[in-house]
Design an enzyme around this catalytic site. Structure first.
Site, PDB file in Angstrom:
ATOM      1  N   ASP A 179      -6.308  -1.229 -20.134  1.00 18.04           N
ATOM      2  CA  ASP A 179      -7.742  -1.554 -20.109  1.00 18.04           C
ATOM      3  C   ASP A 179      -7.997  -2.901 -19.422  1.00 18.04           C
ATOM      4  O   ASP A 179      -9.112  -3.193 -19.014  1.00 18.04           O
ATOM      5  CB  ASP A 179      -8.258  -1.686 -21.557  1.00 18.04           C
ATOM      6  CG  ASP A 179      -9.076  -0.487 -21.998  1.00 18.04           C
ATOM      7  OD1 ASP A 179      -9.714   0.145 -21.149  1.00 18.04           O
ATOM      8  OD2 ASP A 179      -9.076  -0.208 -23.213  1.00 18.04           O
ATOM      9  N   LYS A 197     -10.289  11.570 -20.996  1.00 17.07           N
ATOM     10  CA  LYS A 197      -9.169  10.769 -20.485  1.00 17.07           C
ATOM     11  C   LYS A 197      -7.880  11.574 -20.558  1.00 17.07           C
ATOM     12  O   LYS A 197      -7.082  11.584 -19.630  1.00 17.07           O
ATOM     13  CB  LYS A 197      -9.032   9.470 -21.304  1.00 17.07           C
ATOM     14  CG  LYS A 197     -10.106   8.434 -20.956  1.00 17.07           C
ATOM     15  CD  LYS A 197     -10.143   7.288 -21.949  1.00 17.07           C
ATOM     16  CE  LYS A 197     -11.339   6.385 -21.647  1.00 17.07           C
ATOM     17  NZ  LYS A 197     -11.605   5.394 -22.692  1.00 17.07           N
ATOM     18  N   GLN A 210      -9.772   2.812 -28.080  1.00 11.58           N
ATOM     19  CA  GLN A 210     -11.159   3.104 -27.719  1.00 11.58           C
ATOM     20  C   GLN A 210     -12.107   2.196 -28.501  1.00 11.58           C
ATOM     21  O   GLN A 210     -12.010   2.069 -29.720  1.00 11.58           O
ATOM     22  CB  GLN A 210     -11.463   4.593 -28.001  1.00 11.58           C
ATOM     23  CG  GLN A 210     -12.824   5.052 -27.516  1.00 11.58           C
ATOM     24  CD  GLN A 210     -12.991   5.039 -25.998  1.00 11.58           C
ATOM     25  OE1 GLN A 210     -12.029   5.217 -25.249  1.00 11.58           O
ATOM     26  NE2 GLN A 210     -14.208   4.813 -25.540  1.00 11.58           N
TER      27      GLN A 210
HETATM   28  N1  GUN Z   1     -15.545   1.933 -24.686  1.00 11.32           N
HETATM   29  C1  GUN Z   1     -16.401   2.033 -23.647  1.00 11.32           C
HETATM   30  N2  GUN Z   1     -15.775   1.759 -22.479  1.00 11.32           N
HETATM   31  C2  GUN Z   1     -14.487   1.499 -22.791  1.00 11.32           C
HETATM   32  C3  GUN Z   1     -13.348   1.167 -21.996  1.00 11.32           C
HETATM   33  O1  GUN Z   1     -13.393   1.026 -20.766  1.00 11.32           O
HETATM   34  N3  GUN Z   1     -12.190   0.973 -22.700  1.00 11.32           N
HETATM   35  C4  GUN Z   1     -12.121   1.103 -24.055  1.00 11.32           C
HETATM   36  N4  GUN Z   1     -10.947   0.882 -24.633  1.00 11.32           N
HETATM   37  N5  GUN Z   1     -13.167   1.404 -24.810  1.00 11.32           N
HETATM   38  C5  GUN Z   1     -14.335   1.603 -24.171  1.00 11.32           C
END
Ligand code: GUN
Length: 292
Positions: A121, A54, A98
């Site tokens: 998100d 990311k 995350q």
């Molecule tokens: N863990 C797996 N996919 C995601 C996501 O799209 N956002 C976040 N914050 N954690 C994740």
């Protein structure tokens, strides 16, 4: 039947080029640099890869990105305090925690602590609720709502591939808050008829065989096989199962490939789109915060 492999990398590339131009303009004309903070608690290897990817993707298009790495033993109060500080920092437009979090921390409480205006998100109940009450995709896109990245990426992939959602029978396997549930709202807003299946669904194959659009998002390697898929269906594989042989989806690609009209590969399908939509949400966050 000639099967179309839906190239997520290519679609993501086009969208990121467009975003790069938007970020450049925001900086040049408004003096705004979009900023994203990603918080990672603990050292889960898969999460570490996602978070690094990311950051790299942000930097490539000019978004400022910071990883806030916290020890696995971090207490909930400490994490809440960090979020409070990022909420109050005007240079931070997007905050992503995350998931999954260590068991001693309530993900629900943490998500609710993020400012809905920085919730890139789209997991905060404010954004989830807003998404739910909107009737059409046009209404959703017109309002200042963050759409969860993976479902948003899937809708973009279907659009780019010219796949009709209106009136289609869409079956989603998996009911997570991250993918299954928000995707159901989006497909409804696109006028599809939507069914969500999950671990307790009886006669799963009977339902999946009805699908014009089948989305596999249950996190079990290669569980969807040719017998479960209708001839001419479009299959979207959200699975990211890291096995000894490498990254494997939730769909058994070789057994469905002869039957389907189109399919997303793993890797190179949905994955690149998820990060792209996070970049898009971060740019939106920066624009909205400036009233643009
Ligand atoms: N863990 C797996 N996919 C995601 C996501 O799209 N956002 C976040 N914050 N954690 C994740």
């Amino acid at each position: 039947m000639a099967t179309k492999i839906i190239n997520g990398k290519e679609v993501a590339f086009h969208l990121r080029e467009e975003l790069k131009r938007k970020v450049y303009e925001l900086k040049a004309k408004k003096g705004i640099t979009p900023g994203l903070v990603t918080i990672l608690v603990g050292d889960d290897p898969a999460s570490q890869i996602y978070v690094k990817n990311k950051k790299k993707a942000c930097e490539k298009i000019g978004i400022y990105s910071e990883i806030c790495q916290l020890d696995a033993s971090t207490v909930e109060g400490e994490l809440l305090e960090r979020i409070r500080r990022f909420n109050n920092n005007p240079q931070v437009h997007g905050i992503l925690v995350q998931l999954p979090l260590p068991k001693h921390i309530s993900a629900e409480k943490i998500i609710e602590a993020i400012s809905p205006q920085k919730d890139v998100d789209g997991f905060h109940p404010f954004n989830v609720g807003k998404l739910l009450v909107k009737k059409t995709m046009a209404e959703i896109l017109k309002s200042e709502i963050f759409i969860p990245c993976t479902p948003y990426g899937i809708i973009e992939l279907l659009n780019f591939s010219g796949i009709q959602m209106k009136g289609a029978e869409a079956v989603i396997v998996g009911r997570s808050n991250i993918v299954g549930k928000p995707l159901a709202y989006l497909l409804l807003a696109e006028d599809a008829t939507v069914t969500i299946c999950h671990s307790q669904t009886k006669n799963l194959a009977e339902i999946t065989k009805r699908a014009d659009i089948l989305v596999a998002a249950l996190g079990k390697p290669e569980i969807i096989t040719g017998k479960m898929v209708k001839e001419g269906a479009v299959v979207i594989d959200v699975g990211m199962n890291r096995l000894a042989v490498g990254l494997v989806g939730d769909v058994n690609f070789n057994s469905v490939i002869e039957k389907v009209r189109a399919i997303t590969p793993v890797p190179g399908g949905v994955g690149p789109m998820t990060i792209t939509m996070l970049l898009l949400n971060t740019v939106k966050a920066a624009k909205w915060s400036a009233g643009l």
